[in-house]
Enzyme design. Structure first.
Site, short mmCIF file in Angstrom:
data_model
loop_
_atom_site.label_atom_id
_atom_site.label_comp_id
_atom_site.label_asym_id
_atom_site.label_seq_id
_atom_site.Cartn_x
_atom_site.Cartn_y
_atom_site.Cartn_z
N ASP A 289 -7.21 35.44 -7.87
CA ASP A 289 -8.20 34.49 -7.16
C ASP A 289 -8.73 35.72 -6.02
OD1 ASP A 289 -9.14 32.24 -6.07
OD2 ASP A 289 -7.62 31.97 -4.51
N ARG B 289 -0.92 26.07 4.55
CA ARG B 289 -1.59 26.96 5.57
C ARG B 289 -0.46 27.59 6.58
NH1 ARG B 289 -5.88 28.54 3.24
NH2 ARG B 289 -7.55 27.09 2.92
N HIS C 202 -16.46 31.58 4.11
CA HIS C 202 -15.17 31.25 4.56
C HIS C 202 -14.27 32.55 5.00
CE1 HIS C 202 -11.21 29.75 3.28
NE2 HIS C 202 -10.92 30.90 2.82
N GLN D 161 1.69 29.88 4.79
CA GLN D 161 0.67 31.21 4.31
C GLN D 161 0.72 32.00 5.39
OE1 GLN D 161 -3.32 30.25 3.16
NE2 GLN D 161 -3.97 32.20 3.04
N ASP E 251 -7.83 25.74 -5.03
CA ASP E 251 -6.59 26.62 -4.66
C ASP E 251 -5.95 25.90 -3.47
OD1 ASP E 251 -5.17 28.57 -4.16
OD2 ASP E 251 -6.61 29.64 -3.11
N LYS F 123 0.51 29.31 -2.15
CA LYS F 123 -0.70 29.02 -3.17
C LYS F 123 -0.04 28.91 -4.61
CE LYS F 123 -4.23 31.10 -0.50
NZ LYS F 123 -5.58 30.18 -0.27
N GLU G 253 -13.37 26.06 -5.18
CA GLU G 253 -13.69 27.29 -5.87
C GLU G 253 -14.24 26.96 -7.18
OE1 GLU G 253 -10.78 30.27 -5.64
OE2 GLU G 253 -9.91 29.85 -3.73
N GLU H 101 -9.03 24.36 -1.15
CA GLU H 101 -10.10 25.17 -1.40
C GLU H 101 -10.96 25.10 -2.42
OE1 GLU H 101 -8.34 29.32 -1.16
OE2 GLU H 101 -7.90 29.08 1.23
N GLU I 17 -11.17 25.56 7.85
CA GLU I 17 -12.56 25.61 8.61
C GLU I 17 -12.93 24.46 9.11
OE1 GLU I 17 -13.46 27.59 4.46
OE2 GLU I 17 -15.08 28.13 5.84
N THR J 7 -2.44 24.81 -8.67
CA THR J 7 -3.86 25.03 -8.63
C THR J 7 -4.39 24.04 -9.66
OG1 THR J 7 -3.50 27.39 -8.20
CG2 THR J 7 -5.69 26.67 -9.05
MN MN Z 1 -8.63 30.76 -2.69
#
Ligand code: MN
Length: 439
Positions: free
Chosen positions: A135, A245, A142, A248, A241, A261, A209, A207, A382, A265
């Protein structure tokens, strides 16, 4: 690269393909499906149907180089097809176009019931056996938005504009669109807490992607030069993804994401080929004044003139309340893949520059795709400013992060004046609660 298979005037005899938002005649994405639970095998999406590759082979419709490619795609995974590279894949596209275009011989069109399956009766599978998944972090907006939460004065770290930053992800937990995602448990420690606790993730996020499928690849110790990297792209998909948080932020220093993560996925099941994307290539946008030029091993003329994609990616959210009221999913963001700071070829050249080998069926994630403006921010972290400012939904609800029962839906569409737009299909997943279990 642009040929008669991109001609906007051509239509399919498969009625549902005409005007289809994702899978018109000009797309022809490849995937692995099963029909009413039978053996998984290769197929091609056309409108609301899937062309069954083993069935078409058996009827003698695919011969020569197209036949070789179809045989490589007919089994339980597309790895053998990816290994063949662009030539056979393009030959298969040309022949499929011939078979499915409305000037195909009546005898071919009469075979419809024997080679087409209704998508609604089929189950999509992961299209390849994924050996490795990497990844990246190529979405600069971002990276800036995330960095500002932690380092308002210095959001981008010093390496960002030199190195296509990435981490090695977990291939075993990649699942096709439609698979629920279990809210993970883990060690969580918010900044204001003195010590971590173990329990369900409290800040679950998505996320947005772009996924990139790897084609032939390279032997160990032999990097892929950037000028050759495009030949190693087997196709594209959508990739979520999922990110915990709170887990993380506690675990990531100093080696990067791990359990935050790896719990799952999600990817869209159809492989959109580079041939289908040919009309939708753009020059890589020039870097802002003052940014360093890429180092020579990450710079190639063709990549700079064709390395970006004119592809709009969207996030939609469907909450249980919205579902109960019969409301449509609400769009949370929309951003273009041309907002990525690094091209796919640069990611590949960097990945292999130290000698690491890529194999057919490996998968890249681009990194979260966000636009500069708020309507294009590709994660809840975000949109909610790290959870401090809840997002207001049309249903009257708010979200800092995902709640149990929320469904996240990604879509993507490529468009250009004079060409038939194509889509990626959906990447969706509903958040399932952690089951109660004795402690
Ligand atoms: Mn990612």
């Amino acid at each position: 690269m642009i040929d008669h298979t991109h001609d906007a005037a051509r239509r399919s005899w498969v009625a549902s393909a005409r005007g289809h938002p994702d899978f018109p005649l000009q797309n022809l994405p490849l995937g692995i499906f099963s029909h009413h639970g039978d053996t998984p095998r290769g197929g091609v999406a056309i409108g609301d149907h899937i062309l069954d590759l083993p069935a078409a082979l058996e009827l003698g419709l695919l011969k020569g180089e197209a036949g070789l490619a179809a045989e490589a795609a007919a089994g339980r995974s597309l790895n053998p097809l990816f290994a063949l590279g662009a030539g056979p894949r393009a030959a298969l596209r040309t022949r499929l176009f011939e078979l499915l275009a409305d000037d195909a011989p009546p005898a071919v069109q009469a075979l419809g019931p024997r080679i087409l399956r209704e998508t609604a009766a089929c189950t999509p599978h992961i299209p390849a056996e994924i050996g490795d998944y990497t990844d990246f972090f190529a979405g600069i907006h971002h990276a800036l938005n995330g960095g500002r939460l932690f380092r308002p004065d210095n959001p981008l770290l010093a390496n960002y504009k030199y190195v296509p930053v990435a981490y090695h992800g977990r291939a075993s937990s990649i699942r096709p669109s439609g698979t629920p995602v279990r809210r993970p448990e883990g060690q969580r420690k918010l900044a204001e807490e003195a010590a971590p606790s173990f329990g369900p993730c409290r800040n679950l996020d998505y996320e947005l992607e772009l996924g990139i499928w790897i084609g032939p690849g390279n032997p160990l110790g032999t990097p892929i030069p950037i000028a050759e990297a495009h030949a190693h792209i087997a196709g594209f998909c959508l990739l979520n993804d999922w990110s915990a948080r709170d887990i993380q932020s506690w675990e990531y220093q100093p080696l990067g994401p791990f359990l935050a993560k790896s719990f799952q996925t999600s990817i869209s099941p159809w492989v959109i080929t580079p041939e289908a994307m040919a009309p939708f290539r753009l020059p890589q946008p020039p870097r802002p004044a003052g940014d360093p030029a890429p180092l020579p091993h990450l710079l190639a003329e063709y990549d700079q003139s064709h390395g970006a994609l004119n592809l709009a990616l969207e996030v939609h959210l469907l909450t249980p309340v919205m579902r109960a009221r019969g409301m449509a999913p609400q769009r949370l963001s929309r951003a273009g893949a041309d907002k990525l700071y690094w091209t796919v070829a640069q990611m590949m050249a960097h990945h292999t520059s130290g000698g690491c080998n890529l194999n057919p069926g490996d998968l890249f994630g681009s990194g979260t795709i966000s636009a500069p403006e708020e309507t294009g921010w590709g994660s809840l972290m975000e949109l909610s400013r790290g959870g401090r400012q809840p997002v207001q939904l049309d249903s009257g609800e708010t979200r800092r992060f995902l709640a149990d029962g929320d469904e996240v839906i990604f879509r993507a569409r490529a468009a250009r004046e004079g060409f038939v737009p194509i889509g990626f299909g959906e990447c969706r997943g509903v958040v399932a609660a952690q089951p109660e279990r004795p402690r």
